[in-house]
Design a protein around this motif. Structure first.
Motif, PDB file in Angstrom:
ATOM      1  N   TYR A  31       0.788  -1.236   0.000  1.00  0.00           N
ATOM      2  CA  TYR A  31       0.000   0.000   0.000  1.00  0.00           C
ATOM      3  C   TYR A  31       0.823   1.291   0.000  1.00  0.00           C
ATOM      4  CZ  TYR A  31      -3.734  -3.202   1.163  1.00  0.00           C
ATOM      5  OH  TYR A  31      -4.630  -4.233   1.147  1.00  0.00           O
ATOM      6  N   GLY A  32       2.138   1.184  -0.022  1.00  0.00           N
ATOM      7  CA  GLY A  32       2.984   2.377   0.083  1.00  0.00           C
ATOM      8  C   GLY A  32       2.742   3.417  -0.994  1.00  0.00           C
ATOM      9  N   ARG A  33       2.746   3.005  -2.258  1.00  0.00           N
ATOM     10  CA  ARG A  33       2.544   3.975  -3.354  1.00  0.00           C
ATOM     11  C   ARG A  33       1.157   4.598  -3.304  1.00  0.00           C
ATOM     12  NH1 ARG A  33       5.406   0.235  -7.605  1.00  0.00           N
ATOM     13  NH2 ARG A  33       7.553   0.907  -7.273  1.00  0.00           N
ATOM     14  N   ARG A  34       0.150   3.773  -3.084  1.00  0.00           N
ATOM     15  CA  ARG A  34      -1.217   4.278  -3.012  1.00  0.00           C
ATOM     16  C   ARG A  34      -1.359   5.260  -1.837  1.00  0.00           C
ATOM     17  NH1 ARG A  34      -6.499   1.477  -4.157  1.00  0.00           N
ATOM     18  NH2 ARG A  34      -5.074  -0.071  -4.934  1.00  0.00           N
ATOM     19  N   THR A  35      -0.759   4.924  -0.720  1.00  0.00           N
ATOM     20  CA  THR A  35      -0.831   5.785   0.465  1.00  0.00           C
ATOM     21  C   THR A  35      -0.176   7.131   0.188  1.00  0.00           C
ATOM     22  OG1 THR A  35      -0.926   3.896   1.955  1.00  0.00           O
ATOM     23  CG2 THR A  35      -0.170   5.989   2.889  1.00  0.00           C
ATOM     24  N   ARG A  36       0.979   7.127  -0.460  1.00  0.00           N
ATOM     25  CA  ARG A  36       1.636   8.401  -0.798  1.00  0.00           C
ATOM     26  C   ARG A  36       0.733   9.256  -1.689  1.00  0.00           C
ATOM     27  NH1 ARG A  36       6.110  10.882  -0.327  1.00  0.00           N
ATOM     28  NH2 ARG A  36       7.271   9.119   0.474  1.00  0.00           N
ATOM     29  N   ARG A  37       0.094   8.648  -2.689  1.00  0.00           N
ATOM     30  CA  ARG A  37      -0.814   9.398  -3.574  1.00  0.00           C
ATOM     31  C   ARG A  37      -1.987   9.973  -2.775  1.00  0.00           C
ATOM     32  NH1 ARG A  37       0.125   5.032  -7.020  1.00  0.00           N
ATOM     33  NH2 ARG A  37      -1.922   4.161  -6.549  1.00  0.00           N
ATOM     34  N   LEU A  38      -2.548   9.186  -1.859  1.00  0.00           N
ATOM     35  CA  LEU A  38      -3.666   9.682  -1.046  1.00  0.00           C
ATOM     36  C   LEU A  38      -3.227  10.864  -0.186  1.00  0.00           C
ATOM     37  CD1 LEU A  38      -5.289   6.308   0.114  1.00  0.00           C
ATOM     38  CD2 LEU A  38      -6.155   7.877  -1.635  1.00  0.00           C
ATOM     39  N   LEU A  39      -2.058  10.753   0.436  1.00  0.00           N
ATOM     40  CA  LEU A  39      -1.555  11.856   1.262  1.00  0.00           C
ATOM     41  C   LEU A  39      -1.312  13.108   0.425  1.00  0.00           C
ATOM     42  CD1 LEU A  39       0.992  10.065   3.637  1.00  0.00           C
ATOM     43  CD2 LEU A  39      -1.298  10.901   4.210  1.00  0.00           C
ATOM     44  N   GLU A  40      -0.759  12.936  -0.759  1.00  0.00           N
ATOM     45  CA  GLU A  40      -0.526  14.088  -1.639  1.00  0.00           C
ATOM     46  C   GLU A  40      -1.841  14.759  -2.026  1.00  0.00           C
ATOM     47  OE1 GLU A  40       1.759  12.216  -4.735  1.00  0.00           O
ATOM     48  OE2 GLU A  40       3.661  12.491  -3.647  1.00  0.00           O
ATOM     49  N   GLN A  41      -2.857  13.958  -2.354  1.00  0.00           N
ATOM     50  CA  GLN A  41      -4.172  14.516  -2.696  1.00  0.00           C
ATOM     51  C   GLN A  41      -4.745  15.270  -1.500  1.00  0.00           C
ATOM     52  OE1 GLN A  41      -6.047  10.764  -4.084  1.00  0.00           O
ATOM     53  NE2 GLN A  41      -6.829  12.060  -5.736  1.00  0.00           N
ATOM     54  N   GLU A  42      -4.683  14.673  -0.317  1.00  0.00           N
ATOM     55  CA  GLU A  42      -5.236  15.319   0.874  1.00  0.00           C
ATOM     56  C   GLU A  42      -4.537  16.640   1.159  1.00  0.00           C
ATOM     57  OE1 GLU A  42      -5.079  12.426   4.029  1.00  0.00           O
ATOM     58  OE2 GLU A  42      -6.603  11.176   3.062  1.00  0.00           O
TER      59      GLU A  42
END
Length: 144
Positions: free
Chosen positions: A118-129
């Motif tokens: 989930y690392g890449r997906r989590t980074r994208r979610l944090l960037e969006q937030e």
């Protein structure tokens, strides 16, 4: 194992805090949250407040606030077998602006596996937030 993103926000920390701390409205404001439900007694959000969160492509999680610092940030944790997830939302003054730092830390026996999955997906979610919080605090519209 920590993933962190930082965002410069053209607003003072008090303004950013009003958006970041409005946790119960995140599903209305953020494209990264499908549903968020308060699961403890009503009242002001503080240490011990619990939330059930459903996000796109992730399992539903139950987070409990472990640190609540009005105007400066908050931290909450979720536990699943083999891993503890700690999410932090930190605000630091930068003159008349704010440096917003969002981070996720995984620890426990399954932390490395969770990071790989989930690392890449989590980074994208944090960037969006971070981007949406910055836009909202600067007077822009939300992502929804």
């Amino acid at each position: 194992m920590t993933i962190a993103v930082e965002q410069h926000v053209a607003a003072d920390p008090a303004t950013v805090w009003r958006t970041v701390s409005d946790v119960e409205r995140w599903a209305e404001l953020l494209p990264t949250i499908d549903e968020i439900t308060r699961i403890d007694d009503a009242g002001p959000v503080t240490v011990g407040s619990g939330f059930r969160i459903r996000q796109p492509g992730l399992a539903t999680a139950r987070y409990e606030i472990t640190e609540w610092r009005p105007g400066a940030g908050f931290t909450w944790q979720a536990r699943t077998p083999g891993v503890r997830t700690t999410a932090s939302h930190e605000l630091r003054p930068e003159g008349s602006a704010t440096r917003l730092r969002l981070s996720i830390d995984w620890d426990g026996p399954a932390a490395r596996l969770v990071e790989l999955l989930y690392g890449r997906r989590t980074r994208r979610l944090l960037e969006q937030e971070a981007t949406v919080f910055a836009r909202l605090a600067s007077g822009g519209e939300g992502a929804r």
